[in-house]
Design a protein around this motif. Sequence first.
Motif, PDB file in Angstrom:
ATOM      1  N   GLU A 143      33.853  44.008  41.777  1.00 38.62           N
ATOM      2  CA  GLU A 143      33.329  44.599  40.941  1.00 38.62           C
ATOM      3  C   GLU A 143      32.638  43.555  39.980  1.00 38.62           C
ATOM      4  O   GLU A 143      31.725  43.783  39.069  1.00 38.62           O
ATOM      5  N   ASP A 144      33.303  42.531  39.911  1.00 37.62           N
ATOM      6  CA  ASP A 144      32.899  41.309  39.183  1.00 37.62           C
ATOM      7  C   ASP A 144      32.116  40.363  39.867  1.00 37.62           C
ATOM      8  O   ASP A 144      31.656  39.367  39.368  1.00 37.62           O
ATOM      9  N   ARG A 145      31.898  40.483  41.223  1.00 37.82           N
ATOM     10  CA  ARG A 145      31.248  39.392  41.898  1.00 37.82           C
ATOM     11  C   ARG A 145      29.690  39.109  41.488  1.00 37.82           C
ATOM     12  O   ARG A 145      29.477  37.949  41.415  1.00 37.82           O
ATOM     13  N   GLN A 146      28.979  40.130  41.152  1.00 42.81           N
ATOM     14  CA  GLN A 146      27.620  39.693  40.738  1.00 42.81           C
ATOM     15  C   GLN A 146      27.529  39.205  39.419  1.00 42.81           C
ATOM     16  O   GLN A 146      26.864  38.406  39.233  1.00 42.81           O
ATOM     17  N   GLU A 147      28.445  39.159  38.550  1.00 42.12           N
ATOM     18  CA  GLU A 147      28.507  38.946  37.135  1.00 42.12           C
ATOM     19  C   GLU A 147      28.790  37.488  37.386  1.00 42.12           C
ATOM     20  O   GLU A 147      28.534  36.412  36.770  1.00 42.12           O
ATOM     21  N   PHE A 148      29.895  37.030  38.084  1.00 40.97           N
ATOM     22  CA  PHE A 148      30.352  35.685  38.591  1.00 40.97           C
ATOM     23  C   PHE A 148      29.095  34.962  38.950  1.00 40.97           C
ATOM     24  O   PHE A 148      29.210  34.024  38.451  1.00 40.97           O
TER      25      PHE A 148
END
Length: 185
Positions: A143-148
């Motif tokens: 769920e944090d992949r795109q933000e990273f």
Amino acid sequence: MRDVLYLEQIEQAEALLKPQRVEVLRQLAEPRTCTEVAARLGQTPQRVYYHVKRLVDAGLVDLVSERKVRGVHEGIYQAGARSYWLSPRLVGRIGLRKTQDELSLGYLLDLMEEVQADIAGLDRTATELPSIGLSGEIHVRPEDRQEFLNELQGMLQDLFTRYGGAEGDAFKLAVACYPKGDEHE
């Protein structure tokens, strides 16, 4: 050779999305062999043939003739057009996740080969070779992949903006981020 080739097949667009293939295509504005193109680009004939084969398969390059050199048939190739236009219908299809991932991984492979060639070409007798190499592993929840990825891209873009001027020593910065595969022991 046509003036314009209108690309309506996704395979054609994908074939053009590799910078090395675009360079090969430019060299084939005039009929040339893979060996001739390789010499002009400072690459191996085998590598150029790999790209030419993909461009031929996509219908972007034509085999215009063959000649026999030391008992081996050598193809002479030419670009199919002077310019290529991408159908607007393809733009959305290229954005599909699987296609994006495949194109991104292909770009990473090309990038690694380019880095390897650049490093091999450095003058190792120089008294100073200012360089840095880093490698590490980062764990990111799905769920944090795109933000990273967005944050990483933003940080790198900031560096390019701050240090991208025409003055000073030129450095090449290559960053690869990819999913870690299963470890085999």
